[in-house]
Design an enzyme around this catalytic site. Structure first.
Site, mmCIF file in Angstrom:
data_model
loop_
_atom_site.group_PDB
_atom_site.id
_atom_site.type_symbol
_atom_site.label_atom_id
_atom_site.label_comp_id
_atom_site.label_asym_id
_atom_site.label_seq_id
_atom_site.Cartn_x
_atom_site.Cartn_y
_atom_site.Cartn_z
ATOM 1 N N LYS A 1 0.855 -1.191 0.000
ATOM 2 C CA LYS A 1 0.000 0.000 0.000
ATOM 3 C C LYS A 1 0.890 1.241 0.000
ATOM 4 O O LYS A 1 1.893 1.290 0.722
ATOM 5 C CB LYS A 1 -0.901 -0.020 1.235
ATOM 6 C CG LYS A 1 -1.904 1.113 1.326
ATOM 7 C CD LYS A 1 -2.772 0.943 2.576
ATOM 8 C CE LYS A 1 -3.783 2.050 2.741
ATOM 9 N NZ LYS A 1 -4.623 1.866 3.951
ATOM 10 N N SER B 1 -9.282 1.926 3.235
ATOM 11 C CA SER B 1 -8.508 2.710 2.295
ATOM 12 C C SER B 1 -7.526 1.875 1.494
ATOM 13 O O SER B 1 -6.947 2.360 0.511
ATOM 14 C CB SER B 1 -7.735 3.808 3.060
ATOM 15 O OG SER B 1 -6.830 3.247 3.992
ATOM 16 N N SER C 1 -9.472 -0.312 7.482
ATOM 17 C CA SER C 1 -8.943 -0.348 6.116
ATOM 18 C C SER C 1 -8.266 -1.658 5.757
ATOM 19 O O SER C 1 -8.031 -1.934 4.573
ATOM 20 C CB SER C 1 -7.953 0.799 5.917
ATOM 21 O OG SER C 1 -8.580 2.041 6.105
#
Length: 597
Positions: A76, A150, A174
């Site tokens: 990420k 996210s 997330s």
């Protein structure tokens, strides 16, 4: 190569059997990452030239020495990879780190190959996956629907089969919501078990790096590689597992449940509870309202000021660079006063005291990961309210210092083809128990993993950790050997046979009765070694103490690293004792050596 399974265990076996090379696997991963069916997954996919140093380092290694040899993974883009920009989905904010995050360093050291940086809700603020200038990832099952955020790109990268696993982060959910929306596993560890050094903060006091994987067994293997104290992270803490077995599961009383009009999700949750009850778990209703109210503190309380703190003066100097929904949320932090902060701390402590009592009656919570899901168009029209709805069952977890594992729980039968997931949540340290429970439940509800085509029934199962103290034996205490009775007479329980890492040599010690080997740890792996065969036994604390008291020199009890990266207590030998001893490392174990003789 197009039909090659990216299962961690299948890939590892293929490497060990010489069926594939790391060059071929990484080339295939690059091909899959370019699949236009799943847009906006990557912010920065590494080029072949950028991947070459990682691949070259592995060409010179023996796959048996590295538990994650050649396994492709995604990162990420709020987690640092040395030499590659970290954008946090805000190109004007981007910086290029000189060092990788600790979690990334540990994975690369174990042989994993970073394929690139994945998309996310900007500044990791959101559960929807639509707040990025790099495009909007979509559900792998229906492109009209959100991927969840996210950690949007990371979830899609795993569910589509581009990589074996991916790193995400989790402050409000997330690391779990994208797992539910893409039919994979999302593991959020106990705070501090994964180092946060090199992770750009959302709320630094709450943030956790997470793992997306196809199965809980994969997540567990990856976790064992990453866990451990990091002196560079003041929030880091040693993994100390809670070994109490999970037998009683907490279910919110009716007034605490919310499905936001999603009857299909409500039905799947009820079916999930029926599945668990049929397996013998006791389902106990509890008052969910204190958990819900604690969750509200994350955005309605002073912790929004911690998000504001993370980006410093950037919001004021570059307001136009921040996504409107993200800007609206983070800007609230400017209004928080010192009094507000202490008021929030006091309120949270009250919720902690009330919710701790719940875990005196139950072992873990079983909740919907989310009560519903949404179309991309609907979220764009109402970005704040719908995002808030998705956090109903997730926002409290880090505030209350809990661990969580999100797993698939079936599909809606409403024509949309969308998956549903549940999350098991337990006290700090219950990670391994939750992963084992998640694995068991996943297999009961479905046999699929994302849209990869992988069959869960062909994947290794994950057993719950034993509640006793585990001990690795290597010689005369093995099953069938003359001193094994010292274990069995103390009601020790055989757990499994496995191997050490490749960092050990085994010696036949001279002048011992009965004959014994000695295991010695080295700083570097032994060439051409697959490790030494050991047996893992479990004893209760009293029996363990009595057993250790009988051990004569030159044997000692130390910490032994196993081939999967985990560690247990076990028999080692004082280095002085190997003078004149026969090196029998090549045999691979004490029994094999004796049989050869």
């Amino acid at each position: 190569m197009t039909d090659l399974s990216f299962s961690l265990f299948a890939l590892r076996n293929a490497y060990l059997d010489g069926e594939v090379t790391v060059d071929a696997v990484i080339a295939e991963a690059l091909r899959r990452a370019a699949n236009e069916k799943y847009p906006s997954v990557w912010i920065r996919l590494l080029t072949p030239d950028e991947l070459e140093p990682y691949v070259a380092a592995l060409r010179a290694q023996d796959p048996r020495h590295l538990p994650l040899y050649g396994i492709p993974f995604a990162i990420k883009d709020n987690i640092d990879l040395a030499g590659i920009p970290t954008t946090v989905a805000c190109p004007e904010f981007a910086y290029t780190p000189s060092a990788s995050a600790t979690v990334v360093e540990r994975l690369i050291a174990a042989g994993a190959v970073p394929m690139g940086k994945t998309n996310l809700d900007q500044f990791a603020t959101g559960l929807v996956g639509v707040r990025s200038p790099y495009g909007i990832p979509r559900s792998v099952f229906n492109a009209e629907y959100i991927s969840g955020g996210s950690s949007s790109g990371s979830g899609v990268a795993v569910a589509s089969g581009m990589v074996t696993f991916a790193l995400g982060t989790d402050t409000a959910g997330s690391g779990r919501v994208p797992a539910a929306f893409n039919h994979i596993t999302g593991y959020k560890p106990t705070k501090g078990w994964f180092s946060a050094k090199g992770v750009f903060p959302a709320c630094h006091s709450l943030d956790c790096a997470t793992v997306f994987a196809g199965t809980c067994a994969e997540a567990s293997k990856i976790a064992h590689t990453v866990w451990g104290i990091d002196p560079g992270d003041s929030f880091s803490r040693a993994p100390i597992s809670e070994t109490r077995p999970i037998k009683t599961l907490g279910v919110p009383a009716a007034e605490g449940l919310a499905f936001f009009g999603d009857a299909a999700a409500e039905a799947l949750y009820s079916e999930s509870l029926e599945t668990l009850a049929a397996q013998g778990f006791e389902l106990v209703e509890f008052d969910y309202l204190p958990f819900r109210d604690a969750a509200l503190l994350l955005y309605a309380g002073p912790w929004v000021a911690e998000r504001r703190h993370a980006i410093g003066a950037f919001l004021k100097t570059h307001p136009e660079a921040v996504h409107p929904a993200v800007r609206t949320i983070i800007a609230r932090g400017d209004e928080v006063t010192g009094v507000d902060v202490f008021d929030g701390i006091y309120r949270l402590q009250d919720f902690i005291a009330r919710t701790v009592r719940v875990f005196e009656e139950i072992d873990a919570l079983v909740l919907p990961t989310t009560g519903t899901t949404y179309r991309v168009a609907d979220v764009l029209e109402d970005p704040i309210t719908l995002n808030s709805n998705l956090g109903y069952y997730t926002n409290f977890v880090n505030l209350l210092d809990l661990a969580a594992v999100a797993v698939p729980a079936g599909f809606r039968e409403n024509g949309e083809g969308l998956p549903f997931g549940i999350t098991f949540i337990g006290p700090a340290g219950s990670d391994e128990q939750l992963l084992a429970l998640g694995d068991r439940f996943h297999r009961l509800r479905t046999t699929t993993i994302g849209v990869t085509g992988r069959d869960l029934s062909s994947e290794p199962a994950l057993s719950a950790p034993d509640s006793g103290l585990q001990l690795a034996v290597v010689g005369a205490h093995l099953t069938g050997e003359p001193l094994n009775h010292q274990l069995t007479s103390r009601n020790a329980r055989f757990i499994r046979s496995t191997r050490t890492s490749a960092h050990y040599r085994l010696y036949k010690l001279p002048n011992t009765t009965p004959p014994k080997p000695g295991l010695v740890r080295l700083s570097e792996p032994v060439a051409h070694s697959a490790g030494i065969v050991v047996e893992i036994w479990s004893l209760d604390a009293a029996a363990f103490g009595a057993f250790v008291a009988e051990i004569p020199p030159p044997m000692t009890i130390g910490t032994i690293q196993l081939e999967d990266g985990s560690s247990v207590k076990g028999f080692l030998c004082e280095p002085l004792a190997i003078e004149g001893a026969e090196d029998i490392t090549a045999s691979g174990g004490w029994k094999a050596f004796q049989e050869a003789r």
